[in-house]
Write a protein that holds these residues in place. Sequence first.
Motif, short mmCIF file in Angstrom:
data_model
loop_
_atom_site.label_atom_id
_atom_site.label_comp_id
_atom_site.label_asym_id
_atom_site.label_seq_id
_atom_site.Cartn_x
_atom_site.Cartn_y
_atom_site.Cartn_z
N PHE A 79 5.55 52.07 38.76
CA PHE A 79 5.86 50.98 37.84
C PHE A 79 4.56 50.43 37.28
O PHE A 79 3.58 50.26 37.99
CB PHE A 79 6.61 49.84 38.56
N THR A 80 4.55 50.13 35.99
CA THR A 80 3.37 49.54 35.36
C THR A 80 3.45 48.02 35.47
O THR A 80 4.47 47.46 35.90
CB THR A 80 3.29 49.95 33.88
N ASP A 127 3.69 45.95 33.07
CA ASP A 127 4.71 45.46 32.14
C ASP A 127 6.11 45.51 32.75
O ASP A 127 6.97 44.70 32.39
CB ASP A 127 4.68 46.28 30.85
N ASP A 128 6.35 46.45 33.65
CA ASP A 128 7.66 46.53 34.30
C ASP A 128 7.93 45.31 35.18
O ASP A 128 9.09 44.93 35.37
CB ASP A 128 7.75 47.79 35.16
N TYR A 129 6.90 44.71 35.72
CA TYR A 129 7.07 43.56 36.60
C TYR A 129 7.19 42.24 35.83
O TYR A 129 7.59 41.24 36.39
CB TYR A 129 5.90 43.46 37.59
N ASN A 144 9.30 41.41 33.39
CA ASN A 144 10.71 41.05 33.21
C ASN A 144 11.54 41.36 34.45
O ASN A 144 12.77 41.32 34.40
CB ASN A 144 11.29 41.79 32.01
N ALA A 145 10.90 41.68 35.54
CA ALA A 145 11.61 42.03 36.78
C ALA A 145 12.16 40.78 37.44
O ALA A 145 11.64 39.68 37.27
CB ALA A 145 10.65 42.75 37.74
N ARG A 168 11.05 45.63 42.00
CA ARG A 168 11.74 46.71 41.32
C ARG A 168 12.26 47.63 42.41
O ARG A 168 11.69 47.72 43.49
CB ARG A 168 10.80 47.49 40.41
N GLN A 206 13.86 51.65 43.42
CA GLN A 206 14.00 53.04 42.99
C GLN A 206 14.45 53.88 44.18
O GLN A 206 14.02 53.64 45.31
CB GLN A 206 12.68 53.58 42.44
#
Length: 111
Positions: free
Chosen positions: A55-56, A58-60, A62-63, A81, A83
């Motif tokens: 995960f980058t 940026d993924d966190y 809006n997490a 996140r 997975q």
Amino acid sequence: MEFCPGCGNMLQYELPNMHDARFFCPTCPYVAYVDRKVKIKRRQHLVKKEIQPIFTLDDYKNAPKTEEPCPRCGFPEAAYRTQQTRSADEPETRFYRCMNNNCGHTWVDYT
């Protein structure tokens, strides 16, 4: 696995104690000596690939957030996140990121 060209039985390996290593057939007199002359024609150096994060950052952004304390700084809030990293009958893996701007520590919960 090698087979006898005469009778088709599987050849057995004989360790090299008094003579060279060889394969022999247990039912007929066929013998095949193992050639020890192995030559390396070209050496190739392996290059390590760069490890890319799952995960980058940026993924966190809006997490979803949870009340999970950071193991490094103790900040009480973390984004997470999930997975599926193991087989389907195993629970999913949670990846946490500390919401403290000074810390930003990332850790994994496998349970």
